[in-house]
Motif scaffolding. Structure first.
Motif, short mmCIF file in Angstrom:
data_model
loop_
_atom_site.label_atom_id
_atom_site.label_comp_id
_atom_site.label_asym_id
_atom_site.label_seq_id
_atom_site.Cartn_x
_atom_site.Cartn_y
_atom_site.Cartn_z
N SER A 174 36.84 32.81 42.31
CA SER A 174 37.12 33.82 43.31
C SER A 174 36.04 34.90 43.33
CB SER A 174 38.49 34.45 43.01
OG SER A 174 38.47 35.03 41.73
N ASN A 175 36.21 35.85 44.24
CA ASN A 175 35.23 36.90 44.40
C ASN A 175 34.93 37.62 43.09
OD1 ASN A 175 34.87 36.54 47.16
ND2 ASN A 175 36.64 37.82 47.66
N ALA A 176 33.66 37.90 42.89
CA ALA A 176 33.26 38.65 41.71
C ALA A 176 33.70 40.10 41.85
CB ALA A 176 31.76 38.58 41.54
N ARG A 177 33.90 40.74 40.73
CA ARG A 177 34.21 42.17 40.72
C ARG A 177 32.88 42.92 40.72
NH1 ARG A 177 38.40 44.88 36.37
NH2 ARG A 177 38.11 47.08 36.96
N ILE A 178 32.60 43.64 41.79
CA ILE A 178 31.30 44.30 41.97
C ILE A 178 31.42 45.77 41.61
CG2 ILE A 178 29.47 44.84 43.62
CD1 ILE A 178 30.48 42.36 45.22
N ILE A 179 30.60 46.19 40.64
CA ILE A 179 30.70 47.54 40.09
C ILE A 179 29.31 48.19 40.04
CG2 ILE A 179 31.34 48.89 38.05
CD1 ILE A 179 33.25 46.55 37.34
N THR A 180 29.23 49.44 40.46
CA THR A 180 27.99 50.18 40.26
C THR A 180 28.14 51.05 39.02
OG1 THR A 180 28.76 51.93 41.74
CG2 THR A 180 27.32 50.27 42.68
N VAL A 181 27.04 51.21 38.30
CA VAL A 181 27.01 52.12 37.15
C VAL A 181 25.97 53.18 37.47
CG1 VAL A 181 26.68 52.35 34.66
CG2 VAL A 181 27.54 50.19 35.61
N THR A 182 26.38 54.44 37.38
CA THR A 182 25.48 55.52 37.79
C THR A 182 25.66 56.72 36.88
OG1 THR A 182 24.71 56.75 39.73
CG2 THR A 182 27.09 56.59 39.42
N SER A 183 24.87 57.77 37.15
CA SER A 183 24.99 59.03 36.40
C SER A 183 24.46 60.16 37.27
CB SER A 183 24.19 58.97 35.09
OG SER A 183 22.81 58.76 35.35
N GLY A 184 24.90 61.37 36.98
CA GLY A 184 24.47 62.51 37.76
C GLY A 184 23.05 62.94 37.48
N ASP A 190 31.92 36.58 37.29
CA ASP A 190 33.17 37.32 37.32
C ASP A 190 32.91 38.80 37.54
OD1 ASP A 190 34.85 35.03 36.62
OD2 ASP A 190 33.91 35.15 34.65
N PHE A 191 31.78 39.28 36.99
CA PHE A 191 31.38 40.67 37.15
C PHE A 191 29.93 40.73 37.58
CE2 PHE A 191 34.97 41.19 34.27
CZ PHE A 191 35.59 42.33 34.76
N ILE A 192 29.64 41.53 38.60
CA ILE A 192 28.27 41.83 39.00
C ILE A 192 28.10 43.33 38.87
CG2 ILE A 192 26.55 41.79 40.84
CD1 ILE A 192 27.95 39.32 41.96
N LEU A 193 27.21 43.74 37.96
CA LEU A 193 26.98 45.16 37.69
C LEU A 193 25.67 45.60 38.31
CD1 LEU A 193 27.90 45.22 33.88
CD2 LEU A 193 29.44 45.56 35.83
N PHE A 194 25.73 46.60 39.19
CA PHE A 194 24.52 47.18 39.76
C PHE A 194 24.18 48.44 38.97
CE2 PHE A 194 25.71 44.48 43.26
CZ PHE A 194 24.50 44.17 43.89
N ASP A 195 23.06 48.41 38.26
CA ASP A 195 22.60 49.59 37.53
C ASP A 195 21.78 50.43 38.49
OD1 ASP A 195 22.05 51.31 35.37
OD2 ASP A 195 20.11 50.35 35.07
N THR A 196 22.39 51.49 39.04
CA THR A 196 21.73 52.29 40.08
C THR A 196 20.85 53.38 39.47
OG1 THR A 196 23.38 54.05 40.25
CG2 THR A 196 23.81 52.00 41.45
N THR A 244 33.01 52.45 40.78
CA THR A 244 31.84 53.03 40.13
C THR A 244 32.16 53.60 38.76
OG1 THR A 244 30.71 53.57 42.20
CG2 THR A 244 30.10 54.87 40.28
N ILE A 245 31.33 53.26 37.79
CA ILE A 245 31.41 53.86 36.47
C ILE A 245 30.37 54.97 36.41
CG2 ILE A 245 31.04 53.51 33.99
CD1 ILE A 245 31.98 50.63 34.36
N VAL A 246 30.81 56.19 36.13
CA VAL A 246 29.92 57.33 36.00
C VAL A 246 29.71 57.63 34.53
CG1 VAL A 246 29.54 59.77 36.55
CG2 VAL A 246 30.74 58.30 38.18
#
Length: 296
Positions: free
Chosen positions: A29-39, A143-149, A167-169
């Motif tokens: 099934s669809n991957a869980r798409i997550i961005t990882v970022t910081s201020g 299963d997971f696609i992580l975008f390191d922004t 998004t993970i901050v």
């Protein structure tokens, strides 16, 4: 039964140090798409992304990192790898998506971004159609696609965050990092109220300090933005993390029994135990539509 058997075989291979290549994995099934970022920069965001991904992989989840830090891509550097390909090769039609996927330590798989991410946001209609058809294949492979922004309040980072919906901050207990993390959340919230944020406190000297840091951001966000932000834990401040960076080896691999590695594993378990937007559907196609503004 066959699907469960496949997952078990994948998990065994990973524990033996040989992860299933994305191109060989059975579509799901669809991957869980997550961005990882910081201020702000300097909080350990990319290093967190890499080790977080490796922990997911250890738990049997097919995980892919896409380096979306325009101008400062460094996931490959953290692994001591010189990337030969990046998304620009896909955009230009010189490589297929499967040819871009590279394998790093522990079997983690990644796609280098670099300047290709900048070009991605400025594609023509024809280029968008071709790119979309290629990259949609990833959803059946991971299963997971992580975008390191990129860190900070850039327009490009904001586009990735809004597109992913989840998004993970990453922040640290430093006052400037806390202020910038909140500023980032506020900026994105004003543009897109549907984004789900999760907080990670990196380089915390104790659980107490990590909780106090997260509570500051959560309290202000609740009061002024009217949103609840879940904290998924912290990574302990550990001199072995710096040593692993110098050795260009993820600390989860180089020092698996270190304080940082132990806290990272607890964090990943807490993350997996929280509800997500993965069941809403849309997957990569919806992500690309929100990111680029159009799909075909």
């Amino acid at each position: 039964m066959s699907d469960q058997a496949q997952k078990l075989r994948n998990l065994i291979r990973q524990r033996e140090g040989a992860a299933t290549p994305l191109s060989e994995a059975a579509p799901q099934s669809n991957a869980r798409i997550i961005t990882v970022t910081s201020g702000k920069g300097g909080v350990g965001k990319s290093n967190f992304t890499l080790n977080f991904a490796l922990c997911l992989l250890e738990r049997g989840y097919r995980t892919l990192i896409i380096d979306a830090d325009i101008g400062f891509a460094n996931i490959d550097v953290l692994m001591g790898i010189t990337a030969q390909t990046n998304l620009l090769h896909l955009i230009k039609g010189e490589k297929t998506i499967s040819e871009l996927v590279q394998t790093g330590p522990g079997g983690i798989q990644f796609i280098a971004g670099g300047s290709g991410m900048f070009d991605l946001l400025r594609l023509t209609d024809e280029e968008t159609a071709s790119f979309t058809n290629q990259i949609e294949e990833l959803c059946g492979m991971a299963d997971f696609i992580l975008f390191d922004t990129g860190a900070g309040l850039s327009k490009e980072t904001q586009q990735f965050i809004a597109a992913a919906q989840e998004t993970i901050v990453v922040t640290t207990p430093e006052p400037t990092a806390i202020t910038d993390a909140y500023a980032l959340i506020k900026m994105v919230r004003n543009e897109d109220p549907d984004v789900t944020f999760r907080l990670v406190v990196n380089r915390a000297t104790s659980t107490r300090e990590a909780k106090a840091t997260a509570d500051k951001i959560r309290m202000v966000a609740r009061r002024f933005l009217d949103i609840e932000i879940a904290s998924i834990g912290h990574v302990e401040d550990d001199h072995l993390v710096s040593r692993a960076v110098k050795e260009q080896t993820p600390f989860i691999i180089a020092y698996p029994h270190s304080a940082a590695a132990r806290s990272m594993k607890v964090l990943v378990d807490q993350f997996l135990g929280q509800p997500s937007k993965a069941d809403l559907g849309g997957g990569m196609k919806k992500f690309l539509k929100r990111l680029i503004g159009r799909t075909h």
